[in-house]
Enzyme design. Structure first.
Site, PDB file in Angstrom:
ATOM      1  N   HIS A 191       0.832  -1.208   0.000  1.00  0.00           N
ATOM      2  CA  HIS A 191       0.000   0.000   0.000  1.00  0.00           C
ATOM      3  C   HIS A 191       0.866   1.258   0.000  1.00  0.00           C
ATOM      4  CE1 HIS A 191      -3.117  -2.869   0.978  1.00  0.00           C
ATOM      5  NE2 HIS A 191      -4.044  -1.920   0.963  1.00  0.00           N
ATOM      6  N   HIS A 232       0.228  -4.037   8.990  1.00  0.00           N
ATOM      7  CA  HIS A 232       1.671  -4.186   8.852  1.00  0.00           C
ATOM      8  C   HIS A 232       2.334  -3.773  10.161  1.00  0.00           C
ATOM      9  CE1 HIS A 232       2.396  -5.093   4.570  1.00  0.00           C
ATOM     10  NE2 HIS A 232       1.310  -4.380   4.331  1.00  0.00           N
ATOM     11  N   ASP A 236       7.572  -2.243   8.296  1.00  0.00           N
ATOM     12  CA  ASP A 236       7.118  -2.346   6.911  1.00  0.00           C
ATOM     13  C   ASP A 236       6.854  -0.969   6.309  1.00  0.00           C
ATOM     14  OD1 ASP A 236       7.163  -4.987   7.626  1.00  0.00           O
ATOM     15  OD2 ASP A 236       5.000  -5.128   7.928  1.00  0.00           O
TER      16      ASP A 236
END
Length: 322
Positions: A191, A232, A236
């Site tokens: 994302h 996450h 990350d």
């Protein structure tokens, strides 16, 4: 009685005239973009195919994922947990960023303030995405961490994928459920890859300063929501921040800069390879002819200079009686 309908008639004529201009512009823009697409379609197709390969790799690592205790995370300790009921906020914001960028990338087909070609813009975007996703695949296959998302934790039936019944189950990615409920593809956030690439691209080629500032605020909010939704770990998101920015910087230095269409020139359209070769030959031909003409001109001027010099010497000799 007709005077009452005059404003409506004038408005209809105006709408018809503007609609005709709009369709003409869309047609001309489509013609120009198709010329670019005919030359760059292989690169664009490769970038789109790699999106499937990235999804296939994320699907594969889910088969290797094993749930375990959620790791200690600084972001989890600082940010309050959104919970399952409000985890959609992260996806909602990402969808707004994604579709807003998608619509903006095609706005030159309609708006007059066109600063780029859509084909060339997506060529750069896909180049950044492919490099980032390649690094991401190498990273999350190197070390598979227990997923912090709710459906990846111990006790969830989605945390471990059973052995596939056929190869088609893997190749089809179990779309869309397999994409939405993946586990194991953690470092680094996909994302954040899309979000940072899109926002950095708009920051460079967009024109509205307020939207640029708003876009960066949305990136920061997206980072926080990803951690708060426990999709996450904080690492990350942190790794995505510096990796994606470095990749975009690398692509900008390697790819030739896109022509700025705001200068108003119609000859800014990038030339094809054949046109470039013919133009180079034409320039070399002009250069050679120009050198020959300059050489003849210098020879003629030198001859005149020598004649004037000799005439001057003979004149001085005659005056001195030599």
């Amino acid at each position: 009685m007709i005077w009452k309908w005059m404003p409506l008639i004038n408005m209809m004529f105006y709408v018809g005239r503007e609609a005709s201009k709009l369709w003409k512009k869309i047609f001309m823009e489509t013609y120009v973009e198709l010329q670019l697409l005919a030359e760059k379609w292989k690169f664009l197709l490769a970038g789109l195919v790699f999106q499937y390969i990235h999804g296939l790799a994320a699907r594969g690592v889910h088969y290797l994922h094993r749930p375990g205790p959620v790791l200690h995370d600084l972001g989890f300790a600082i940010l309050p947990e959104l919970g399952v009921q409000r985890a959609y906020l992260s996806e909602t914001l990402f969808s707004v960023i994604f579709f807003s960028f998608l619509l903006w990338s095609f706005h030159p087909f309609v708006c007059h303030g066109k600063r780029f070609y859509t084909v060339l813009l997506w060529l750069r975007v896909l180049a950044c995405l492919v490099i980032c996703q390649t690094l991401r695949i190498l990273t999350f296959y190197s070390t598979i961490l227990p997923g912090p998302n709710y459906h990846c934790r111990e006790g969830s039936p989605l945390a471990i994928l059973p052995h596939p019944d056929s190869i088609f189950e893997v190749l089809l990615l179990n779309f869309p459920r397999g994409v939405l409920y993946g586990c194991g593809d953690l470092i680094f956030s996909s994302h954040m890859i899309f979000t940072l690439v899109f926002v950095r691209t708009y920051y460079k080629y967009g024109s509205n300063r307020f939207i640029k500032m708003l876009a960066w605020l949305m990136v920061i909010l997206q980072s926080l929501l990803i951690v708060a939704a426990r999709k996450h770990y904080s690492v990350d998101v942190v790794v995505a921040w510096y990796t994606v920015n470095l990749v975009v910087f690398f692509v900008d230095t390697k790819l030739p800069e896109m022509p700025d269409r705001s200068v108003g020139s119609q000859q800014i359209l990038p030339l094809s390879s054949k046109e470039k070769e013919s133009k180079a030959k034409e320039e070399n031909h002009k250069l050679l002819n120009g050198d020959a003409a300059d050489r003849r001109q210098r020879t003629q001027s030198s001859g005149k200079h020598m004649e004037n010099g000799n005439h001057h010497v003979h004149s001085e000799a005659a005056m001195n009686g030599v």
